[in-house]
Each structure stands twice: as C-alpha cells, then as structure tokens.
Enzyme design. Structure first.
Site, mmCIF file in Angstrom:
data_model
loop_
_atom_site.group_PDB
_atom_site.id
_atom_site.type_symbol
_atom_site.label_atom_id
_atom_site.label_comp_id
_atom_site.label_asym_id
_atom_site.label_seq_id
_atom_site.Cartn_x
_atom_site.Cartn_y
_atom_site.Cartn_z
ATOM 1 N N SER A 46 71.969 40.620 16.797
ATOM 2 C CA SER A 46 72.133 39.177 16.773
ATOM 3 C C SER A 46 72.341 38.677 18.197
ATOM 4 O O SER A 46 73.081 39.280 18.975
ATOM 5 C CB SER A 46 73.352 38.875 15.898
ATOM 6 O OG SER A 46 73.588 37.512 15.879
ATOM 7 N N SER B 66 75.907 38.899 22.333
ATOM 8 C CA SER B 66 75.035 39.553 21.371
ATOM 9 C C SER B 66 75.840 40.622 20.630
ATOM 10 O O SER B 66 76.956 40.931 21.025
ATOM 11 C CB SER B 66 73.870 40.188 22.129
ATOM 12 O OG SER B 66 72.953 40.774 21.254
ATOM 13 N N LYS B 67 75.313 41.152 19.571
ATOM 14 C CA LYS B 67 75.959 42.275 18.883
ATOM 15 C C LYS B 67 74.947 42.918 17.955
ATOM 16 O O LYS B 67 74.027 42.255 17.476
ATOM 17 C CB LYS B 67 77.161 41.782 18.061
ATOM 18 C CG LYS B 67 78.148 42.874 17.724
ATOM 19 C CD LYS B 67 79.098 43.136 18.869
ATOM 20 C CE LYS B 67 80.088 44.216 18.543
ATOM 21 N NZ LYS B 67 81.176 44.261 19.558
ATOM 22 N N GLY B 68 75.141 44.200 17.695
ATOM 23 C CA GLY B 68 74.233 44.877 16.779
ATOM 24 C C GLY B 68 74.999 45.761 15.829
ATOM 25 O O GLY B 68 76.173 46.077 16.058
ATOM 26 N N ASP C 187 80.492 50.487 20.112
ATOM 27 C CA ASP C 187 81.476 49.758 19.303
ATOM 28 C C ASP C 187 81.930 50.757 18.238
ATOM 29 O O ASP C 187 81.717 51.972 18.383
ATOM 30 C CB ASP C 187 80.861 48.483 18.702
ATOM 31 C CG ASP C 187 81.916 47.544 18.131
ATOM 32 O OD1 ASP C 187 82.620 46.898 18.915
ATOM 33 O OD2 ASP C 187 82.069 47.480 16.892
#
Ligand code: NAD
Length: 476
Positions: free
Chosen positions: A61, A106-108, A149
C-alpha cells in the site's frame, strides 16, 4: 481488534488524524488528500510447495508520495489484510515526517504464518512476492523501499535485495531497494536493534523533562522503573534488554503469544529470550511466575508499559483497567482510538507510535543513504579523527611530564578520546539525535497550545504540517 464494536485499525488512524486536523487550519481539500491512501496493490500468486501449488495473498500500500521513495516494512502474519496495511502505510507517512526522513509512507504484508514453513520454502515465497512487487516498481530504490516488520527480518530482506538485483542487473543502486539487510549484504550496523534502541532513546528523552515526568505522575529517572513489555520479538526484546541493562529499569512482566511471565524483582530478559528461541514461547520458564492469560498482565501495576507486539491490544475492553501511568507504543497502533480517549481521561501519558518506534525507519534511512553513496559511514574520517586526537593527547602527555605529581590524565581518558567513531557509534549518535529532536518538536506543541491535550496530537500536528508543506511546494 478485540472489540468488534470498535473502528478498524485504519479507521482508528483516520480518527486520530481527524482529531489533529481539527486543531489545524488546513484547506479541507488538502486535508482529505493527506488522509486518504493513494493506492493499494493486492497480489495473489502461486508457489509449488510440497508437491502442490499454494496460493498466497500479499499487499503493498502506498499512502502518500509527497516524497519519494515511499518507505515501509513488509509484515508476514496470518491476520494481514488491506485495512491493516493501509493503516500502517498512513502511520509511515506521519512517522517519516515527524523524524525528518525524506520518504513518503508505504507498507506491505503477506498473509502467512512463517512458522509453518521451512527456510527454503520461505525463500521461494519471498522471492516470488518480491518479483511481483518489483515488476510493478513497488520495490525500487528510488520509488518504494521496504524494510522488516513483524515476522520478517534480515534474512527476508537479503532475499528481496537479491531478487531485485537479479531483475535489474545494471542498476548500480540495486542494494538500496530494501533496508534491514544483513551487514554482509549491504546492511548497516545497528539496524537490527534500531527500533528497540529508539524506544530506549525516546524514554531517555522523556525522562530529561521533569514537567513531562510529572504529567505521568512519575518522578526520578528510568533507574528502578518497573516495566511490562508485550512481545519479546525484535522491538520488544531490544527495548527491554537495553532499558534493563543500561538504564537500571526492572522488567517485571513479559507477555508473549502463549502467556506471560511476571516477577516483581525483575526478569532476566536475555534468559527469557533464549528460552523463547529454544521452546517457542514463555511457558515452562522456571525463574518467573507464569500466567496463562497473558493479556491480563497488561493490566498489572507498573511504571511503564511497552506494547511491542501488534495493534489493538489496548482497546475498550481493557483500557479502564490499565494501571501504567506511562505507555510507550513500541508496536504500531497498540491502542485503539476509543481506548486512547479512555486513557487520556485517566491522565495516562502515551508516547505515540509514530514517534516511539521511528528508530527503525531512521536507521533504514541511514542504510539507504549508505547504499546510494556506496561507502561505509566513517570510512574516510575515522583515522584522521584519531590522528587529530593523538595530537591533543601528545600535548597533554607533555604537560603531564612537566607538572609531575600535580596533574595526570585519567587512564581511561586516553583510550576513549583517541578512538574514532565506527559505523555503529555514528548510527547510534544519529538515531539519538533524531529521537531527541523529534520529541522536542512534539513537546513544544504539547506545552504551548492548551487545546493539544496529548503527545499523539502534537506528533500528528508536527507531521501533518510538514506533509502539507511538501504538497504545497508541489503546487497542490
Ligand atoms: P517480531 O515478529 O520480531 O516480534 C513480535 C513479537 O510479538 C513476537 O515475539 C511474537 O511472538 C509476539 N506476539 C505476537 N502476537 C502476540 C500476542 N497476541 N501477544 C503477545 N505477544 C505476541 O515483530 P517486530 O518487528 O518486533 O514488530 C513488533 C511491532 O513493532 C509491530 O507492530 C511492528 O509493526 C512494529 N515495528 C517494528 C519495526 C521493526 O523495525 N521491526 C519498526 C517499527 C515498528
């Protein structure tokens, strides 16, 4: 989240954002632009494992591209979903702005329990996920740079870096496509410990301000403070270890997936960490009291509570039972917006996630810069610094001889002063400076504006002001 009547994680972040912008004077169009998530990419891909094809679902995202590359970790957990990834991406936008790392958010995430797979299987899955993201520029040194993460670490990051390099054989900056790599694969000293170290530096900075300590109803220093930590993974382990080993704090509770341990005299963090490594949980550890219902230990008496596992653990079902006067959000989103209100009304001081766990992205920024500059920090100046210090020491030694018994150098001075800083020291110094500066920016607003009740709002206001300045500079 434990209570189904509460907003989702993303809604919770939106509510916190809305509370902050209500105290600001932004044009409503810009406010909306900053709030919304720009894009979320969902991918489903198959990997042949154990003789059959297994399909996985992953997300990346992008919340805000006011600065590029955008930055944010990749999480491996069964609960990963679009809402969670979007919430985490938004938090990244505000975190990066608050600690002045020049990135968008952002992040996934990948829906997977990594404990169910062998290492070679995880490598196949990670490489395939990385391939899917990289071919859409969702992994790219100048556009989108992931990091570790929950459920991922150095190993996964080095697979991702290698996969990107295989797909971009002439990209001289390929290593900068991901951070959190091991040192032998382009990583930087101090990245693994960075988020927990940042939590330590954040608490040290908090305890430099008597006015702030008093707001939490506490006094004194970190020495002797009782700490309960939830999640003894990367972030929780390092934070608990450093605070107990270097600041004199006592870890009186450790909460893990399979229960919790307590001991009012303090728990040996290193020994528990080793135990978890060998047994997969805290159960059976002999030198502390075991509690099957771990989450109840969040409600025990302590001075500082460090939720360092996952989101939504302090919610409307338990917020009024939390006794800690000071909570530092080492995890992202551990307190729901409803619980946040309950805690504010009780006078609990919360050091918010967007600041508290920013150590990771700060050191990731250093790693990215190192990769782009293709040189280790300190390599050029370390020996030159030592040579200049040697001049001072030579002069002092001359004085020492001249003055006889009247004066002499203390024995440690020479060794400590002579040594030029290596990469790890430079990284820690940069991180410490970042954590102090960002805290001071937040507290200035917290103390100067009556309507800003808490550090979280102050943090959001600092961050949103900077993001909006970026958008305005772009002509929005
Ligand atoms: P990790 O996977 O290394 O550790 C998570 C730990 O929490 C594990 O020990 C796990 O067993 C435990 N845990 C999981 N569910 C639990 C539960 N229900 N109750 C108690 N313990 C539970 O993950 P991490 O990298 O330490 O990340 C933890 C949090 O910190 C996440 O919210 C993450 O987004 C945030 N964070 C991590 C980084 C980083 O650099 N790794 C940076 C910023 C923020």
């Amino acid at each position: 989240m434990a209570n189904i009547n509460e907003p989702s994680f993303r809604e919770s972040v939106d509510l916190m954002f809305n509370r902050a912008v209500a105290l600001m004077d932004l044009p409503s169009g810009l406010e909306e632009k900053i709030r919304v998530c720009n894009a979320t990419y969902t991918v489903r891909f198959g990997v042949r494992l154990r003789g059959e094809i297994k399909t996985f679902t992953g997300y990346r995202s992008v919340h805000s591209e006011h600065m590029e590359p955008v930055k944010g970790g990749i999480r491996y957990a069964l609960g990963v979903n679009q809402d969670e990834v979007e919430a985490l991406a938004a938090l990244m936008t505000f975190k990066c702005a608050l600690v002045e790392t020049p990135f968008g958010g952002s992040k996934g995430g990948l829906c997977i329990d990594p404990r169910e797979y062998e290492e070679h299987e995880l490598e196949l899955i990670t490489r395939r996920f990385a391939y899917e993201l990289a071919k859409r520029d969702l992994i790219n040194p100048s556009q989108n740079v992931p990091a570790p993460d929950m459920g991922t670490g150095e190993r996964e990051m080095s697979w991702i870096a290698d996969q990107y390099a295989r797909m971009n054989t002439t990209d001289i900056n390929a290593k900068a496509c991901v951070t959190g790599k091991p040192p032998h694969a382009g990583g930087i000293a101090g990245r693994v410990e960075a988020t927990g170290r940042g939590v330590q530096y954040a608490l040290r900075e908090f305890f430099r301000h008597p006015e702030d300590i008093a707001k939490a109803g506490l006094s004194g220093t970190l020495d002797g403070k009782r700490i309960i930590v939830q999640g003894l993974g990367n972030v929780g382990y390092h934070a608990a270890k450093f605070l107990s080993e270097q600041d004199g704090s006592k870890v009186t509770g450790i909460i893990e997936r399979d229960g919790a341990l307590t001991d009012p005299n303090g728990i040996d963090v290193e020994a528990v960490h080793k135990w978890i490594g060998q047994h997969g949980g805290v159960k059976g550890y002999a030198d502390a009291t075991y509690h099957e219902d771990g989450s109840k230990v969040l409600e025990e008496e302590c001075d500082i509570l460090i939720p360092a596992a996952l989101e939504g653990v302090i919610n409307l079902t338990n917020a009024d039972q939390i006794k800690a006067p000071l909570i530092i959000e080492a995890a992202n989103g551990p307190i729901t917006s409803g619980a946040d209100k309950v805690l504010r009304e009780k006078g609990t001081v919360v050091i918010p996630d967007l600041y508290a766990n920013a150590g990771g992205v700060t050191v990731s920024y250093f790693e990215w810069v190192k990769n782009l500059s293709h040189i280790r920090f300190g390599r050029m100046q370390r020996r030159q610094e030592e040579a200049r210090h040697q001049l001072v020491v030579d002069e002092l030694e001359r004085l020492d001889r001249y003055l006889g018994d009247a004066w002499s150098m203390t024995p440690q001075f020479k060794d400590q002063y002579l040594r030029g800083a290596d990469e790890l020291e430079l990284v820690r110094s940069g991180l410490d400076d970042t954590m102090r500066t960002a805290y001071q920016a937040m507290r200035e607003i917290w103390h100067s504006r009556d309507e800003v009740e808490d550090l979280r709002m102050a943090g959001y206001i600092v961050a949103i002001t900077r993001v909006s300045a970026s958008y305005r500079a772009k002509g929005l």
